[in-house]
Design an enzyme around this catalytic site. Structure first.
Site, short mmCIF file in Angstrom:
data_model
loop_
_atom_site.label_atom_id
_atom_site.label_comp_id
_atom_site.label_asym_id
_atom_site.label_seq_id
_atom_site.Cartn_x
_atom_site.Cartn_y
_atom_site.Cartn_z
N HIS A 16 8.84 58.21 84.97
CA HIS A 16 9.33 58.51 84.01
C HIS A 16 10.89 59.45 84.27
O HIS A 16 11.52 59.28 83.77
CB HIS A 16 8.36 59.47 83.16
CG HIS A 16 7.23 58.78 82.54
ND1 HIS A 16 6.19 58.87 82.87
CD2 HIS A 16 7.25 57.61 81.57
CE1 HIS A 16 5.22 58.21 82.18
NE2 HIS A 16 5.92 57.32 81.38
N GLN A 40 -1.20 49.48 70.18
CA GLN A 40 -1.06 48.99 71.22
C GLN A 40 -2.12 48.97 72.04
O GLN A 40 -2.34 48.47 73.16
CB GLN A 40 0.32 49.17 72.09
CG GLN A 40 0.36 50.65 72.72
CD GLN A 40 1.71 50.89 73.28
OE1 GLN A 40 2.58 51.10 72.73
NE2 GLN A 40 1.89 50.70 74.68
N ASP A 129 5.86 47.40 84.25
CA ASP A 129 5.54 46.87 83.14
C ASP A 129 6.44 45.64 82.86
O ASP A 129 7.38 45.88 81.69
CB ASP A 129 5.49 47.91 81.95
CG ASP A 129 4.55 49.12 82.28
OD1 ASP A 129 3.49 48.75 82.58
OD2 ASP A 129 4.94 50.10 82.05
N GLN A 132 6.10 43.68 79.21
CA GLN A 132 6.83 44.55 78.47
C GLN A 132 8.45 44.58 78.19
O GLN A 132 9.12 44.41 77.04
CB GLN A 132 6.29 45.89 78.42
CG GLN A 132 6.95 47.04 77.55
CD GLN A 132 6.18 48.47 77.76
OE1 GLN A 132 5.09 48.58 77.04
NE2 GLN A 132 7.10 49.33 78.33
O1 PAF Z 1 5.51 51.72 78.16
C1 PAF Z 1 5.19 52.48 77.51
O2 PAF Z 1 4.85 53.86 77.79
C2 PAF Z 1 4.87 52.00 76.12
O3 PAF Z 1 4.34 51.04 76.08
C3 PAF Z 1 6.04 52.45 74.85
C4 PAF Z 1 7.37 51.48 75.38
C5 PAF Z 1 6.48 53.91 75.05
C6 PAF Z 1 5.69 51.88 73.73
O4 PAF Z 1 4.81 52.72 73.29
#
Ligand code: PAF
Length: 239
Positions: A16, A40, A129, A132
């Site tokens: 992050h 999710q 990810d 995603q």
């Molecule tokens: O990758 C994540 O932390 C989550 O899937 C996200 C993109 C913040 C959506 O809740």
């Protein structure tokens, strides 16, 4: 003023930090969202025990130069009567989508709502990810959102384990075995995984259709170490 959004579920780690740093370097204003999105997570998944420490996350966001933290409550994001779902079709139904039914509908819906609430010019997501990332890119293009989706390289421990908030669940013995997922992706050998493998495949980075190994294709994998499920991705380098 360009606005960069870093969407997170908190439990921030070095991955992050890399997203925040990139956003800080590229945008005038950096917004980090902090929201553990219930839609999710499937039944029996780790929504309830997902690590939450808002004070620590806010401190890290400030250290990395975020201008604002957007941390809505579940009731604010999903008030009574909320009934809209964004679904990305086949791309959200394979691999992670097959193992976690409804997961990508939850991700796409919350990310679209976060985009609408924060109105970014660019949004930052980790390459680990990868599905995603592909789902969000597809949604952004399909719906003409006009937001740049920027991918940031996976940050790894020295032994190759990709940083993940879920690594905190691993026992010392599981932590010892967990880097085998990365080794298996690099060797493209499912037999190297010292855990319960869900899948290991070579896919096209946009469609997630299985392809022969080629430069630019992704090697994706998911495996369980005890009760902890980890995913990882590497890109096959070009010459
Ligand atoms: O990758 C994540 O932390 C989550 O899937 C996200 C993109 C913040 C959506 O809740």
């Amino acid at each position: 003023m360009s606005v960069g959004l870093v969407p997170t579920m908190g439990a921030l780690h070095g991955g992050h930090r890399a997203l925040l740093r990139r956003a800080r370097a590229e945008c005038d204003e950096v917004v980090m969202s902090l929201f553990v999105n219930p839609t999710q997570f499937g039944p029996g998944e780790d929504f309830d025990r997902y690590p939450r420490d808002e004070g620590r996350d806010r401190a890290i966001a400030a250290e990395e130069g975020a201008d604002r933290v957007f941390a809505p409550s579940v009731a604010e994001m999903y008030p009574d009567g909320f009934s809209t779902t964004v679904s990305v079709g086949d791309l959200g139904a394979v691999f992670e989508g097959a193992h976690r039914p409804g997961h990508f509908d939850g991700v796409a819906t919350v990310v679209l709502k976060l985009f609408n609430l924060t109105r970014p010019d660019a949004a930052y997501f980790g390459q680990k990810d990868a599905q995603q990332l592909a789902v969000i890119r597809r949604m952004t293009a399909d719906l003409g959102l006009g937001i740049q989706i920027r991918a940031v390289e996976t940050v790894r421990e020295p032994d190759g384990l990709a940083l993940s908030s879920r690594n905190a669940y691993l026992s010392p013995e599981e932590r010892r075995r967990a880097p085998s997922l990365h080794r298996a992706l690099v060797a493209r050998d499912p037999g190297l995984v010292e855990g319960d493998l869900d899948y290991l495949a070579v896919v096209d980075s946009d469609t997630f259709a299985e392809v022969e190994p080629r430069p630019g294709a992704l090697v994706i994998g998911a495996a369980r170490f005890g009760s902890t499920r980890l995913i990882d991705t590497i890109r096959i380098e070009g010459r």
